[in-house]
Design a protein around this motif. Structure first.
Motif, PDB file in Angstrom:
ATOM      1  N   TYR A  70       5.648 -23.339 -14.260  1.00 48.96           N
ATOM      2  CA  TYR A  70       4.994 -22.915 -13.022  1.00 48.96           C
ATOM      3  C   TYR A  70       3.560 -22.569 -13.351  1.00 48.96           C
ATOM      4  O   TYR A  70       3.279 -21.853 -14.321  1.00 48.96           O
ATOM      5  N   ILE A  71       2.639 -23.091 -12.539  1.00 48.08           N
ATOM      6  CA  ILE A  71       1.214 -22.905 -12.779  1.00 48.08           C
ATOM      7  C   ILE A  71       0.540 -22.536 -11.470  1.00 48.08           C
ATOM      8  O   ILE A  71       0.728 -23.205 -10.452  1.00 48.08           O
ATOM      9  N   THR A  72      -0.266 -21.485 -11.505  1.00 49.31           N
ATOM     10  CA  THR A  72      -1.027 -21.115 -10.319  1.00 49.31           C
ATOM     11  C   THR A  72      -2.320 -20.438 -10.746  1.00 49.31           C
ATOM     12  O   THR A  72      -2.413 -19.880 -11.845  1.00 49.31           O
ATOM     13  N   MET A  73      -3.314 -20.487  -9.882  1.00 51.49           N
ATOM     14  CA  MET A  73      -4.634 -19.997 -10.264  1.00 51.49           C
ATOM     15  C   MET A  73      -4.800 -18.492 -10.120  1.00 51.49           C
ATOM     16  O   MET A  73      -5.582 -17.884 -10.833  1.00 51.49           O
ATOM     17  N   ARG A  74      -4.080 -17.876  -9.179  1.00 52.12           N
ATOM     18  CA  ARG A  74      -4.353 -16.461  -8.941  1.00 52.12           C
ATOM     19  C   ARG A  74      -3.133 -15.778  -8.329  1.00 52.12           C
ATOM     20  O   ARG A  74      -2.709 -16.121  -7.239  1.00 52.12           O
ATOM     21  N   LEU A  75      -2.585 -14.829  -9.080  1.00 53.47           N
ATOM     22  CA  LEU A  75      -1.483 -14.022  -8.574  1.00 53.47           C
ATOM     23  C   LEU A  75      -1.783 -12.548  -8.798  1.00 53.47           C
ATOM     24  O   LEU A  75      -2.502 -12.180  -9.733  1.00 53.47           O
ATOM     25  N   PRO A 120      -2.100 -12.584 -22.492  1.00 56.44           N
ATOM     26  CA  PRO A 120      -0.920 -11.941 -21.902  1.00 56.44           C
ATOM     27  C   PRO A 120      -1.171 -11.558 -20.448  1.00 56.44           C
ATOM     28  O   PRO A 120      -2.294 -11.220 -20.062  1.00 56.44           O
ATOM     29  N   LEU A 121      -0.127 -11.600 -19.632  1.00 51.91           N
ATOM     30  CA  LEU A 121      -0.232 -11.134 -18.255  1.00 51.91           C
ATOM     31  C   LEU A 121      -0.295  -9.614 -18.236  1.00 51.91           C
ATOM     32  O   LEU A 121       0.414  -8.941 -18.981  1.00 51.91           O
ATOM     33  N   ASP A 122      -1.154  -9.078 -17.374  1.00 51.47           N
ATOM     34  CA  ASP A 122      -1.387  -7.636 -17.279  1.00 51.47           C
ATOM     35  C   ASP A 122      -0.903  -7.156 -15.918  1.00 51.47           C
ATOM     36  O   ASP A 122      -1.357  -7.665 -14.884  1.00 51.47           O
ATOM     37  N   ILE A 123      -0.003  -6.184 -15.899  1.00 52.03           N
ATOM     38  CA  ILE A 123       0.584  -5.736 -14.629  1.00 52.03           C
ATOM     39  C   ILE A 123      -0.390  -4.931 -13.771  1.00 52.03           C
ATOM     40  O   ILE A 123      -0.040  -4.545 -12.651  1.00 52.03           O
ATOM     41  N   LEU A 124      -1.603  -4.694 -14.244  1.00 54.11           N
ATOM     42  CA  LEU A 124      -2.603  -4.013 -13.436  1.00 54.11           C
ATOM     43  C   LEU A 124      -3.699  -4.958 -12.953  1.00 54.11           C
ATOM     44  O   LEU A 124      -4.631  -4.520 -12.277  1.00 54.11           O
ATOM     45  N   THR A 125      -3.570  -6.260 -13.274  1.00 55.75           N
ATOM     46  CA  THR A 125      -4.686  -7.182 -13.046  1.00 55.75           C
ATOM     47  C   THR A 125      -4.221  -8.475 -12.383  1.00 55.75           C
ATOM     48  O   THR A 125      -3.207  -9.047 -12.785  1.00 55.75           O
ATOM     49  N   LYS A 126      -4.977  -8.953 -11.399  1.00 55.76           N
ATOM     50  CA  LYS A 126      -4.752 -10.278 -10.841  1.00 55.76           C
ATOM     51  C   LYS A 126      -5.165 -11.323 -11.873  1.00 55.76           C
ATOM     52  O   LYS A 126      -6.136 -11.129 -12.611  1.00 55.76           O
ATOM     53  N   SER A 127      -4.463 -12.442 -11.922  1.00 51.17           N
ATOM     54  CA  SER A 127      -4.807 -13.458 -12.918  1.00 51.17           C
ATOM     55  C   SER A 127      -4.169 -14.788 -12.567  1.00 51.17           C
ATOM     56  O   SER A 127      -3.308 -14.880 -11.685  1.00 51.17           O
ATOM     57  N   SER A 128      -4.584 -15.820 -13.285  1.00 52.95           N
ATOM     58  CA  SER A 128      -3.874 -17.089 -13.247  1.00 52.95           C
ATOM     59  C   SER A 128      -2.569 -16.919 -14.021  1.00 52.95           C
ATOM     60  O   SER A 128      -2.405 -15.966 -14.784  1.00 52.95           O
ATOM     61  N   GLY A 143       0.767  -1.243   0.000  1.00 48.89           N
ATOM     62  CA  GLY A 143       0.000   0.000   0.000  1.00 48.89           C
ATOM     63  C   GLY A 143       0.792   1.283   0.000  1.00 48.89           C
ATOM     64  O   GLY A 143       0.209   2.364   0.133  1.00 48.89           O
ATOM     65  N   PHE A 144       2.111   1.214  -0.194  1.00 49.25           N
ATOM     66  CA  PHE A 144       2.908   2.444  -0.227  1.00 49.25           C
ATOM     67  C   PHE A 144       3.061   2.996  -1.641  1.00 49.25           C
ATOM     68  O   PHE A 144       3.669   4.039  -1.836  1.00 49.25           O
ATOM     69  N   GLY A 145       2.518   2.288  -2.606  1.00 45.34           N
ATOM     70  CA  GLY A 145       2.558   2.741  -3.989  1.00 45.34           C
ATOM     71  C   GLY A 145       1.287   3.472  -4.371  1.00 45.34           C
ATOM     72  O   GLY A 145       0.665   4.155  -3.564  1.00 45.34           O
ATOM     73  N   GLU A 146       0.873   3.299  -5.635  1.00 46.80           N
ATOM     74  CA  GLU A 146      -0.279   4.008  -6.171  1.00 46.80           C
ATOM     75  C   GLU A 146      -1.328   3.016  -6.659  1.00 46.80           C
ATOM     76  O   GLU A 146      -1.028   1.854  -6.928  1.00 46.80           O
ATOM     77  N   ASP A 147      -2.548   3.499  -6.796  1.00 46.63           N
ATOM     78  CA  ASP A 147      -3.634   2.711  -7.379  1.00 46.63           C
ATOM     79  C   ASP A 147      -3.781   3.159  -8.826  1.00 46.63           C
ATOM     80  O   ASP A 147      -4.458   4.139  -9.119  1.00 46.63           O
ATOM     81  N   LEU A 148      -3.116   2.455  -9.730  1.00 48.70           N
ATOM     82  CA  LEU A 148      -3.023   2.900 -11.114  1.00 48.70           C
ATOM     83  C   LEU A 148      -4.111   2.267 -11.981  1.00 48.70           C
ATOM     84  O   LEU A 148      -4.493   1.116 -11.787  1.00 48.70           O
ATOM     85  N   GLU A 149      -4.561   3.012 -12.962  1.00 50.47           N
ATOM     86  CA  GLU A 149      -5.511   2.504 -13.951  1.00 50.47           C
ATOM     87  C   GLU A 149      -4.934   2.545 -15.358  1.00 50.47           C
ATOM     88  O   GLU A 149      -5.569   2.101 -16.308  1.00 50.47           O
ATOM     89  N   SER A 150      -3.733   3.089 -15.498  1.00 46.18           N
ATOM     90  CA  SER A 150      -3.083   3.192 -16.800  1.00 46.18           C
ATOM     91  C   SER A 150      -1.679   2.626 -16.721  1.00 46.18           C
ATOM     92  O   SER A 150      -0.994   2.753 -15.691  1.00 46.18           O
ATOM     93  N   LYS A 151      -1.222   1.998 -17.810  1.00 41.73           N
ATOM     94  CA  LYS A 151       0.128   1.444 -17.877  1.00 41.73           C
ATOM     95  C   LYS A 151       1.116   2.420 -18.522  1.00 41.73           C
ATOM     96  O   LYS A 151       2.264   2.058 -18.774  1.00 41.73           O
ATOM     97  N   GLU A 152       0.689   3.649 -18.748  1.00 42.52           N
ATOM     98  CA  GLU A 152       1.555   4.626 -19.378  1.00 42.52           C
ATOM     99  C   GLU A 152       2.688   5.054 -18.435  1.00 42.52           C
ATOM    100  O   GLU A 152       2.512   5.130 -17.217  1.00 42.52           O
ATOM    101  N   GLY A 153       3.844   5.335 -19.019  1.00 42.51           N
ATOM    102  CA  GLY A 153       4.995   5.776 -18.240  1.00 42.51           C
ATOM    103  C   GLY A 153       5.791   4.619 -17.679  1.00 42.51           C
ATOM    104  O   GLY A 153       5.616   3.459 -18.071  1.00 42.51           O
ATOM    105  N   VAL A 154       6.697   4.935 -16.766  1.00 41.75           N
ATOM    106  CA  VAL A 154       7.533   3.921 -16.116  1.00 41.75           C
ATOM    107  C   VAL A 154       6.883   3.521 -14.797  1.00 41.75           C
ATOM    108  O   VAL A 154       6.565   4.378 -13.966  1.00 41.75           O
TER     109      VAL A 154
END
Length: 266
Positions: free
Chosen positions: A206-211, A237-245, A72-83
């Motif tokens: 490596y296989i897992t249901m939710r990360l 594709p894996l999305d860095i803003l979304t939980k997924s298998s 929780g020390f970061g941000e709640d992002l909705e966009s993948k723009e920038g670094v």
């Protein structure tokens, strides 16, 4: 622009090693443990202290960069723009609490959604797995070779123990044939370590249901740099803003698991 990314890479390696030192020093101190979403989802004062340390370094040195962090020390992002830095201060907190081993610090640095730098530091073994997109992947100073093709019958795979999902996409009827057909299975209790082990050839998949993104961000960059495939169990594709298998493996094994086991009942 390349020199800026080399600078980011240098700083990230320094900071993750310093964070590891903080963790080692904590073993002589009192550890405060709390539960998050359930009694087995633990967080410690060290999780928060390490994330606070890393976030502070990033904000001081690269103030225009964004940060996603587990505690929780970061941000709640909705966009993948920038670094965007994606941080897991201690992946495998239960192992950290009970074993004081088999946990890791994980960092992924992305630019407009594309992984540029990946770091996974196995603190107790002093193994730093790292990758800089286009420049190879390494364990400490040892370059990791490209992944070799492996078939299911020859594979040792890392598996998460929770397999039933709301839509029943993966259940025991799928898991049992896969476990029967592979050479062996392992579970280390840290997604970051298991992804690093795939990159290093210690595991074949490596296989897992939710990360969460902080669980897989660093490993995604490292695995892809040695030629591995990283997707969801839908093959997306894996999305860095979304939980997924997550399903990661060399391309041939990835395709065999995806087509012959995961999707075989559709």
């Amino acid at each position: 622009m390349e020199h800026i990314w080399k600078q980011i890479d240098t700083y990230a390696k320094q900071w993750i090693k310093q964070a590891g030192t903080l963790i080692k020093q904590s073993f002589s101190k009192e550890l405060l443990i709390q539960a998050k979403s359930n009694p087995n989802d633990l967080v410690t004062n060290m999780d928060r202290e390490v994330e606070r340390f890393l976030v502070g370094k990033i904000r001081e040195t690269f103030p225009s960069h964004h940060i996603i962090g587990e505690e929780g020390f970061g941000e709640d992002l909705e966009s993948k723009e920038g670094v965007i830095w994606v941080i897991d201060p201690i992946d495998g907190t239960m192992n950290f609490v009970h074993q004081q081993r088999n946990f890791a610090i994980s960092i992924g640095v992305f630019e407009n959604g594309i992984g540029r730098i990946g770091l996974i530091y196995d603190v107790m073994h002093d193994e730093l797995y790292h990758a800089f997109k286009g420049h190879g992947a390494f364990m400490n100073d040892i370059e990791l070779p490209k992944l070799e093709p492996v078939q299911v019958k020859e594979a040792v795979i890392g598996l998460n123990s929770t397999w039933v999902t709301p839509n029943k996409r993966i259940d025991k009827e799928v898991l049992t044939p896969l476990v029967r057909d592979v050479r062996g299975t392992r579970s280390y209790g840290s997604a970051a370590i298991e992804m690093a082990y795939v990159a290093a050839g210690r595991l074949d998949a490596y296989i897992t249901m939710r990360l969460s993104p902080w669980d897989f961000a660093g490993g995604k960059v490292i695995v892809e740099e040695v030629g591995g495939t990283t997707t969801t169990l839908d093959g997306a594709p894996l999305d860095i803003l979304t939980k997924s298998s997550v399903l990661i493996a060399n391309p041939i094994l990835h395709s065999e698991i995806l087509n012959n086991y995961v999707k075989r009942d559709q």
